[in-house]
Design a protein around this motif. Structure first.
Motif, PDB file in Angstrom:
ATOM      1  N   ARG A 170       0.860  -1.188   0.000  1.00  0.00           N
ATOM      2  CA  ARG A 170       0.000   0.000   0.000  1.00  0.00           C
ATOM      3  C   ARG A 170       0.897   1.238   0.000  1.00  0.00           C
ATOM      4  O   ARG A 170       0.979   1.994   0.970  1.00  0.00           O
ATOM      5  N   ASN A 171       1.571   1.416  -1.124  1.00  0.00           N
ATOM      6  CA  ASN A 171       2.585   2.461  -1.228  1.00  0.00           C
ATOM      7  C   ASN A 171       1.987   3.866  -1.170  1.00  0.00           C
ATOM      8  O   ASN A 171       2.595   4.785  -0.623  1.00  0.00           O
ATOM      9  N   LYS A 172       0.806   4.011  -1.720  1.00  0.00           N
ATOM     10  CA  LYS A 172       0.190   5.345  -1.720  1.00  0.00           C
ATOM     11  C   LYS A 172      -0.132   5.798  -0.297  1.00  0.00           C
ATOM     12  O   LYS A 172       0.103   6.948   0.079  1.00  0.00           O
ATOM     13  N   ARG A 173      -0.651   4.869   0.505  1.00  0.00           N
ATOM     14  CA  ARG A 173      -0.961   5.203   1.892  1.00  0.00           C
ATOM     15  C   ARG A 173       0.329   5.484   2.668  1.00  0.00           C
ATOM     16  O   ARG A 173       0.374   6.378   3.517  1.00  0.00           O
ATOM     17  N   ALA A 174       1.386   4.719   2.377  1.00  0.00           N
ATOM     18  CA  ALA A 174       2.670   4.953   3.037  1.00  0.00           C
ATOM     19  C   ALA A 174       3.197   6.350   2.704  1.00  0.00           C
ATOM     20  O   ALA A 174       3.751   7.042   3.568  1.00  0.00           O
ATOM     21  N   LEU A 175       3.005   6.772   1.460  1.00  0.00           N
ATOM     22  CA  LEU A 175       3.435   8.119   1.063  1.00  0.00           C
ATOM     23  C   LEU A 175       2.646   9.179   1.837  1.00  0.00           C
ATOM     24  O   LEU A 175       3.224  10.163   2.308  1.00  0.00           O
ATOM     25  N   GLU A 176       1.355   8.958   2.007  1.00  0.00           N
ATOM     26  CA  GLU A 176       0.554   9.914   2.774  1.00  0.00           C
ATOM     27  C   GLU A 176       1.047  10.022   4.214  1.00  0.00           C
ATOM     28  O   GLU A 176       1.086  11.115   4.789  1.00  0.00           O
ATOM     29  N   VAL A 177       1.424   8.893   4.798  1.00  0.00           N
ATOM     30  CA  VAL A 177       1.947   8.897   6.169  1.00  0.00           C
ATOM     31  C   VAL A 177       3.197   9.751   6.256  1.00  0.00           C
ATOM     32  O   VAL A 177       3.349  10.593   7.156  1.00  0.00           O
ATOM     33  N   MET A 178       4.119   9.547   5.323  1.00  0.00           N
ATOM     34  CA  MET A 178       5.388  10.280   5.372  1.00  0.00           C
ATOM     35  C   MET A 178       5.187  11.765   5.073  1.00  0.00           C
ATOM     36  O   MET A 178       5.858  12.613   5.658  1.00  0.00           O
ATOM     37  N   GLU A 179       4.258  12.076   4.178  1.00  0.00           N
ATOM     38  CA  GLU A 179       3.984  13.494   3.898  1.00  0.00           C
ATOM     39  C   GLU A 179       3.403  14.170   5.144  1.00  0.00           C
ATOM     40  O   GLU A 179       3.772  15.303   5.472  1.00  0.00           O
ATOM     41  N   TRP A 180       2.481  13.479   5.839  1.00  0.00           N
ATOM     42  CA  TRP A 180       1.920  14.032   7.077  1.00  0.00           C
ATOM     43  C   TRP A 180       3.023  14.245   8.108  1.00  0.00           C
ATOM     44  O   TRP A 180       3.068  15.271   8.784  1.00  0.00           O
ATOM     45  N   LEU A 181       3.912  13.281   8.205  1.00  0.00           N
ATOM     46  CA  LEU A 181       4.994  13.361   9.190  1.00  0.00           C
ATOM     47  C   LEU A 181       5.907  14.560   8.918  1.00  0.00           C
ATOM     48  O   LEU A 181       6.236  15.329   9.823  1.00  0.00           O
ATOM     49  N   ILE A 182       6.302  14.720   7.667  1.00  0.00           N
ATOM     50  CA  ILE A 182       7.215  15.829   7.326  1.00  0.00           C
ATOM     51  C   ILE A 182       6.519  17.169   7.516  1.00  0.00           C
ATOM     52  O   ILE A 182       7.133  18.154   7.946  1.00  0.00           O
ATOM     53  N   ARG A 183       5.220  17.209   7.224  1.00  0.00           N
ATOM     54  CA  ARG A 183       4.498  18.465   7.340  1.00  0.00           C
ATOM     55  C   ARG A 183       4.219  18.835   8.792  1.00  0.00           C
ATOM     56  O   ARG A 183       4.448  19.952   9.233  1.00  0.00           O
ATOM     57  N   GLU A 184       3.716  17.856   9.580  1.00  0.00           N
ATOM     58  CA  GLU A 184       3.276  18.150  10.941  1.00  0.00           C
ATOM     59  C   GLU A 184       4.390  18.051  11.974  1.00  0.00           C
ATOM     60  O   GLU A 184       4.289  18.598  13.062  1.00  0.00           O
ATOM     61  N   LYS A 185       5.416  17.310  11.661  1.00  0.00           N
ATOM     62  CA  LYS A 185       6.590  17.184  12.537  1.00  0.00           C
ATOM     63  C   LYS A 185       6.236  16.849  13.991  1.00  0.00           C
ATOM     64  O   LYS A 185       6.496  17.637  14.900  1.00  0.00           O
ATOM     65  N   PRO A 186       5.661  15.667  14.250  1.00  0.00           N
ATOM     66  CA  PRO A 186       5.463  15.266  15.644  1.00  0.00           C
ATOM     67  C   PRO A 186       6.789  15.030  16.354  1.00  0.00           C
ATOM     68  O   PRO A 186       6.855  15.015  17.574  1.00  0.00           O
ATOM     69  N   TYR A 187       7.824  14.799  15.580  1.00  0.00           N
ATOM     70  CA  TYR A 187       9.205  14.787  16.072  1.00  0.00           C
ATOM     71  C   TYR A 187      10.060  15.329  14.937  1.00  0.00           C
ATOM     72  O   TYR A 187       9.607  15.466  13.801  1.00  0.00           O
ATOM     73  N   ARG A 188      11.299  15.683  15.235  1.00  0.00           N
ATOM     74  CA  ARG A 188      12.148  16.286  14.216  1.00  0.00           C
ATOM     75  C   ARG A 188      12.541  15.238  13.171  1.00  0.00           C
ATOM     76  O   ARG A 188      13.166  14.238  13.496  1.00  0.00           O
ATOM     77  N   PRO A 189      12.148  15.455  11.915  1.00  0.00           N
ATOM     78  CA  PRO A 189      12.479  14.457  10.885  1.00  0.00           C
ATOM     79  C   PRO A 189      13.990  14.318  10.718  1.00  0.00           C
ATOM     80  O   PRO A 189      14.745  15.283  10.835  1.00  0.00           O
ATOM     81  N   LYS A 190      14.399  13.097  10.444  1.00  0.00           N
ATOM     82  CA  LYS A 190      15.804  12.784  10.255  1.00  0.00           C
ATOM     83  C   LYS A 190      15.996  12.083   8.919  1.00  0.00           C
ATOM     84  O   LYS A 190      15.083  12.003   8.093  1.00  0.00           O
ATOM     85  N   GLU A 191      17.203  11.574   8.735  1.00  0.00           N
ATOM     86  CA  GLU A 191      17.593  11.013   7.451  1.00  0.00           C
ATOM     87  C   GLU A 191      16.644   9.926   6.958  1.00  0.00           C
ATOM     88  O   GLU A 191      16.222   9.924   5.808  1.00  0.00           O
ATOM     89  N   LEU A 192      16.308   8.993   7.848  1.00  0.00           N
ATOM     90  CA  LEU A 192      15.480   7.874   7.402  1.00  0.00           C
ATOM     91  C   LEU A 192      14.069   8.317   7.054  1.00  0.00           C
ATOM     92  O   LEU A 192      13.444   7.771   6.147  1.00  0.00           O
ATOM     93  N   ASP A 193      13.550   9.318   7.758  1.00  0.00           N
ATOM     94  CA  ASP A 193      12.223   9.832   7.422  1.00  0.00           C
ATOM     95  C   ASP A 193      12.198  10.363   5.992  1.00  0.00           C
ATOM     96  O   ASP A 193      11.289  10.062   5.217  1.00  0.00           O
ATOM     97  N   TYR A 194      13.207  11.166   5.658  1.00  0.00           N
ATOM     98  CA  TYR A 194      13.291  11.684   4.291  1.00  0.00           C
ATOM     99  C   TYR A 194      13.529  10.557   3.283  1.00  0.00           C
ATOM    100  O   TYR A 194      13.043  10.594   2.161  1.00  0.00           O
ATOM    101  N   SER A 195      14.262   9.552   3.717  1.00  0.00           N
ATOM    102  CA  SER A 195      14.533   8.422   2.834  1.00  0.00           C
ATOM    103  C   SER A 195      13.244   7.690   2.481  1.00  0.00           C
ATOM    104  O   SER A 195      13.004   7.329   1.327  1.00  0.00           O
ATOM    105  N   TYR A 196      12.391   7.476   3.497  1.00  0.00           N
ATOM    106  CA  TYR A 196      11.103   6.833   3.241  1.00  0.00           C
ATOM    107  C   TYR A 196      10.249   7.709   2.322  1.00  0.00           C
ATOM    108  O   TYR A 196       9.576   7.210   1.415  1.00  0.00           O
ATOM    109  N   LEU A 197      10.221   9.002   2.593  1.00  0.00           N
ATOM    110  CA  LEU A 197       9.431   9.912   1.759  1.00  0.00           C
ATOM    111  C   LEU A 197       9.900   9.839   0.307  1.00  0.00           C
ATOM    112  O   LEU A 197       9.088   9.784  -0.628  1.00  0.00           O
ATOM    113  N   LEU A 198      11.215   9.819   0.115  1.00  0.00           N
ATOM    114  CA  LEU A 198      11.782   9.722  -1.235  1.00  0.00           C
ATOM    115  C   LEU A 198      11.388   8.396  -1.896  1.00  0.00           C
ATOM    116  O   LEU A 198      11.003   8.358  -3.073  1.00  0.00           O
TER     117      LEU A 198
END
Length: 1141
Positions: A719-747
């Motif tokens: 379910r790659n589309k849903r996974a992308l939505e999760v990472m976009e929400w994470l980068i936008r809302e920043k419940p914690y400071r995004p790091k390398e792996l977060d951006y890697s997943y988003l990419l």
């Protein structure tokens, strides 16, 4: 019994949660020993390693209120543990949030015995089995079962009515039964009252608590003093050999012995025998200080090995020259742990053994069949508290144990010449018992708790007052990392989800008894600062290994590199594109109102003809973290602690912090305790934001661990589309400071959904500090996944210029992309480049290369790669051996296959479903019914049995002629799974057809169509074989024609089921002398390279012999086809020669 007098320890659970792509849903730690092998070994761990363990940091801690001496159990994202305050806890494994807690006294109605504490407590690891949690009570000797979801009581069973009987052992559950031992504190009674207790092992029905059998370790003393007593079973958890149907335990010392035994001992001048010899004064059926094997079904003792000589001891013997102490020596050399299972290989011989370490300091390895001693070794000095206690660990290569050294003897840390008077940890070679290394406890304290091993790292704790825990290199014994928990660590660590969980605190235990003994013996009590008032559970995670500050960027360059590389000016190389292209230093800016929640939505809704770059320009990463006001987040204790006024104790904060008033409802369909579940169950079209809001509304903070767990689950479910939505929400809302792996997943998911160009633009938006090797490697792999080899090579060139290391995973993908016959010639060049980039081929690289040769049915090429692998000192894993074994089994080289199957079984780390699936196939090929049933038994006990496993089991049992078992498995799959694929029906159809049961196969064919499953080419090929077996040749030819009309991919035509069914058809036509049809299907086999096997050409030759035809060029044709003639070939040729015209 163990006698513990150390000061406090709080409760600590540590979690190392690196950026892993592992499936965390499988992470379990079911009892003290983890599973039925009792090895305290986490075979699935890939995140924690000697390279990463130094990065561990505190992730969360849970305040339990009192000491924790049990290794926590972990399953399905929940940690279970008891505390000495009388409570049983279930907490979230990812954030430490309380799920439920139960007061054991209120739950059971039992009163505390008052011997040690005045409340009803458990001190051992709960046992997880299905939806139940099985808990032993530390007096009275009661076992209870509670629901894992709420902690509600299901049943309660008393195992021994004696007032001082208790349960200190963690049970082992298997096949609907719980095996658990009974211990006692009778040895603390005065001399005139001690003792009548007899240790026992019980088997209970897991669902009802009914005692199925109970076996005592000593003969009946009629409850009277003066007979044999003792032989408690009190440490670790029983181990189970499911093939032999044995359960293994170890026992403690005798408390008392008959007077004739004591007189016999006096005649021997109170000298004990050699540790390896049975005592001459005590009969053979007196199972004290023994390792035993019992029959799982009846409880009958299969064998017993008494070790360590004469040993009658109770607490009166702690006082020197006490006349009440029985005739000695009084070693108190219990086994404080059950044996673990390990398989040794010595002098080319495989041997299944059990290993346990005694409080005397001796380690013993015994043959599982008869109890004979395979090896023994004095690992370190013994003592009243050990020696070895509570649980050794093993990864199969070495056995790891604590040496408490409670008597503070000076001993040598073999194989070095260094000495210590502290406790230590020792590793012994599993094959020989030779000491590989010994490491002293750096805190200069004793080492009383069990050890744990995972992926090359041994975890151990110290009873020093600051509560250090240590990570030790399993190969060398070097200490890689340590952490001070703040209080004594007496329990062991469990490992799950890339984390370690460990409890601390031990001011109770036998404190009342030892205090009196210390006063009698004039031993000083622990200093006051060891008696701490705070006890807590904590979890550590991988550190934020990237800099805290995100650099602002200044320059903007949104252009797309791939377009420059793909369309360079005439005569220019791709390198020019890199020289003219720069990564932007400034993040793209936009107004907040222009920043909708979902980047993927914006890209999808772009007007026709508009560049996707405009979507990226209008979407930004928010500069500001979400504000977290205390009144808006009362469930987060970490926030409250951070905001404490300067100088105020964090104790006041715990007093002011409360769990949410409303307990979470644990309805399965809602399951609010798992974020990934909530995301997966979102209705189509609903934003992931609603799942996050619901999660936070329940009082759960959002941690990196929950996000990564959710992403890995979504990736597995494709379910790659849903996974992308999760990472976009994470980068936008920043419940914690995004790091390398977060951006890697988003990419990763941006590229999968929107393509490489959008992935590159996103790369430009990532802060420059995170544009390092992980992100580059991810970008290259994304390019390769899209088949863009040229672009990936260009990025690899840029990585070399920037000095970023290239991952072996990149080269693995390149090799896979070049695995087709037309591209295969490039693989040597890829391997040469790999060497030039100083990237050592990984075991997975060799496995890919071997699999390619196996797919080509080229055994010689496969074995050449295996030889290269050995020469490179790359250790094969279970996948390697499975590939080799399968290739030889397909080639009908069963003897060779069996050797590699054995090696694969030895290399298996835990219940890896993919390896178990391959073993099902292999034992089907070899016709080994018992082994096949054993493997299917293991698979069947897994929490989730995949449809693929059912299919392979059906085919395997059908292959060996066990139709009834194949049908049983089919019916079970039919009842449990939704039958929605042709493959599910094909497996049972193929079984019937191979045995000529065409009527049954036809019925299933009709059922298949009624279920809406379209028959495919393999279906018709199976049915054609069934018709031929039933002598319905005309129907077979019609069925074959139906299958020929369907489009069949090259992958299917090269698959083993297709090829083997086709060969079976060829064999039938060959028997009939039908050369025309044989040659027709032989051409199919030739295209798939299946004709490299001699037996395939021999089948063709049989057709010529049956047809009384002679082909003078047959041998030449065979050799040029890549096959070697054998004795059968020449015999057939001799028969064919009589038909020379």
């Amino acid at each position: 019994m163990a006698h513990n007098s150390h000061g406090t320890i709080s409760s600590l659970v540590m979690a190392l949660c690196l950026f892993t792509l592992v499936n965390n849903t499988a992470a379990i730690w079911l009892n003290h020993g983890r599973d039925i092998s009792n090895r305290r070994y986490e075979p699935e761990e890939v995140v924690i390693s000697p390279m990463t363990v130094s990065k561990m940091r505190l992730r969360w801690k849970f305040f339990a209120g009192k000491d924790i001496t049990a290794t926590p159990a972990v399953a399905d994202g929940v940690v279970y543990f008891p505390s000495w305050n009388g409570y049983l806890y279930a907490v979230n494994a990812f954030n430490g949030a309380l799920i439920w807690r139960q007061n054991l006294g209120d739950l059971t109605g039992l009163n505390g015995t008052g011997i040690v504490v005045n409340v009803t407590v458990s001190r051992s690891t709960p046992t997880v089995y299905g939806n139940l949690l099985l808990v032993g009570i530390y007096g009275p000797a009661v076992v209870i079962a509670v629901e894992r979801s709420h902690g509600r009581l299901v049943w309660l069973t008393q195992l021994d009515p004696r007032p001082r009987a208790l349960i200190t052992m963690s049970g082992t559950a298997y096949m609907g039964a719980l095996y658990v031992g009974v211990s006692s504190l009778e040895e603390a009674l005065p001399a005139g009252q001690c003792c009548t207790f007899r240790g026992s092992l019980a088997k209970l029905d897991v669902q009802t608590g009914r005692i199925l059998w109970r076996t005592y370790m000593l003969p009946d003393n009629d409850g009277k003093l003066g007979g044999y007593s003792g032989a408690a079973i009190w440490g670790s958890s029983p181990s189970i050999d499911m093939n032999r149907r044995h359960v293994y335990v170890a026992t403690g010392n005798l408390y008392t012995a008959p007077s004739e035994v004591q007189k016999c001992q006096e005649k021997q001048n109170n000298e004990t025998t050699k540790p390896t010899h049975p005592d001459q004064c005590i009969g053979p059926d007196i199972n004290f200080n023994s390792i035993l094997a019992l029959d799982m079904d009846s409880g009958r003792i299969i064998w017993s090995r008494q070790l360590g000589g004469y040993d009658v001891f109770y607490f009166a013997c702690l006082i020197p020259n006490n006349p009440d102490c029985p005739t000695g020596p009084n070693l108190d050399a219990d086994f404080g742990e059950a044996p673990l299972l390990v398989t040794t290989f010595a002098s080319g011989t495989k041997r299944d053994v059990v290993v346990a370490v005694q409080k005397s300091g001796f380690a013993w390895a015994l043959d599982r069949d008869n109890g004979s001693i395979v090896w023994s070794k004095l690992a370190g000095p013994g003592g009243a508290e050990g020696g070895g206690t509570w649980g050794a660990a093993s990864d199969g290569r070495r056995v790891y144990t604590n040496i408490a050294n409670s008597n503070r003897e000076s001993f040598t840390l073999k194989p070095s010449s260094l000495n210590t008077t502290a406790g230590a940890w020792v590793a012994l070679d599993a094959n020989s018992g030779e000491i590989a290394w010994s490491t002293a406890n750096p805190s200069n304290e004793t080492s009383n708790g069990p050890v744990t091993v995972a992926n090359g790292v041994v975890f151990a704790g110290s009873v020093a007052s600051n509560g250090p825990i240590y990570a030790i290199d399993a190969r060398t014994g070097n200490i890689l990392w340590s952490y001070n928990t703040g209080a004594t660590v007496y329990g062991g660590a469990s490992v799950s989800y890339g984390c370690i969980y460990i409890g601390n605190g031990y001011t109770v235990g036998l404190a009342k008894l030892t205090r009196a003994i210390r006063q009698t013996l004039s031993i000083p009590s622990p200093p006051a600062n060891q008696i701490l008032s705070s006890f807590y559970f904590l979890c550590t995670q991988a550190p934020e290994i990237f800099p805290d500050k995100i650099l602002d960027s200044k320059e903007e360059n949104p252009s797309c590199l791939s377009s420059r590389i793909e369309k360079p000016p005439k005569g220019e190389s791709a390198g020019c594109a890199f020289q003219s292209w720069k990564f932007p230093e400034k993040m793209l800016e936009s107004n907040e109102e222009e920043n909708p929640s979902c980047l993927s939505y914006m890209i999808e809704k772009l007007p026709k003809g508009e560049s996707s770059g405009s979507a990226f320009q209008s979407w930004k990463f928010p500069e500001k973290m979400l504000e977290s006001k205390e009144e808006e987040n009362p469930s987060c204790s970490s926030y409250m602690i951070e905001k404490l006024p300067k100088g105020e104790s964090d104790g006041s904060d715990f007093q002011s912090w409360k769990f949410p008033k409303k307990m979470l409802e644990s309805k399965e369909e809602e399951n609010p305790s798992c974020l990934s579940y909530m995301i997966e169950k979102l209705p189509k079209g609903e934003s992931v934001g609603s799942a996050f809001q619901s999660w936070m509304g329940h009082g759960f903070p959002i941690h990196r661990g929950e996000i990564f767990h959710a992403i890995n689950r979504l990736r597995k479910l494709k379910r790659n589309k849903r996974a992308l939505e999760v990472m976009e929400w994470l980068i936008r809302e920043k419940p914690y400071r995004p790091k390398e792996l977060d951006y890697s997943y988003l990419l990763e998911f941006t590229t999968k959904i929107h393509g490489i160009s959008q992935g590159e633009r996103l790369f430009c938006c990532v802060p420059s500090e995170f544009q390092n090797d992980l992100l580059y490697n991810n970008l290259v792999i994304s390019c390769l996944d899209k088949g863009s080899i040229r672009l990936s090579l260009a990025y690899m060139k840029k990585m070399r210029e920037l000095g970023h290391p290239i991952s072996h995973l990149v080269f693995n993908r390149l090799i896979i992309l070049h695995s087709s016959p037309s591209r295969k010639k490039m693989i040597p060049k890829i391997l040469t480049q790999m060497k030039a980039d100083k990237v050592a081929p990984h075991v997975s690289t060799y496995n890919i290369l071997m699999k390619m040769e196996a797919n080509e049915h080229y055994i010689e090429g496969l074995m050449k790669i295996y030889g290269d692998m050995n020469r490179a000192n790359v250790e094969p894993n279970e996948i390697s051996y499975c590939i080799i074994a399968t290739a030889h089994a397909v080639a009908r080289l069963y003897t060779v296959a069996e050797v590699y199957i054995e090696a694969a079984e030895k290399s298996v780390t835990g219940n890896n479903w993919s390896t178990l699936d391959v073993l099902l196939i292999l034992y089907g090929y070899l016709g080994k019914r018992k082994e096949l049933e054993r493997i299917w038994g293991i698979v069947h006990e897994l929490p989730h049995v995949r449809s693929k496993s059912y299919i392979l089991a059906i085919e395997a049992f059908g292959r060996i002629g066990q139709l009834s078992q194949a049908e049983e498995i089919w019916l079970e799959m039919k009842s449990l799974k939704v039958l929605k694929s042709s493959e599910q029906f094909n497996c049972i159809i193929s079984v019937y057809c191979k045995h000529g049961l065409i009527d049954k196969a036809s019925e299933l064919f009709m059922e298949m169509e009624m279920n809406g499953c379209e028959p495919n080419a393999i279906t018709y090929r199976h049915l054609a074989l069934g018709c031929l077996k039933a002598e319905l040749v005309g129907e077979a030819l019609k069925t074959l024609d139906l299958g020929m009309d369907l489009i069949t991919t090259k992958r299917v035509r090269n698959s083993t089921p297709w090829l083997e069914t086709t060969l079976s058809i060829v064999e039938i036509f060959a028997e009939k002398g039908d050369v025309l049809n044989v040659e027709k299907f032989f051409e199919e086999l030739t295209k798939a390279r299946y004709t490299r096997y001699t037996f395939v050409y021999n089948t063709l030759l049989k057709a010529y012999v049956k047809a009384k035809k002679y082909d003078p060029n047959f041998l030449r044709r065979m050799i040029l086809g890549g096959s070697r003639p054998d004795a059968e070939t020449y015999s057939l040729m001799k028969l064919a020669e009589q038909f020379r015209s």
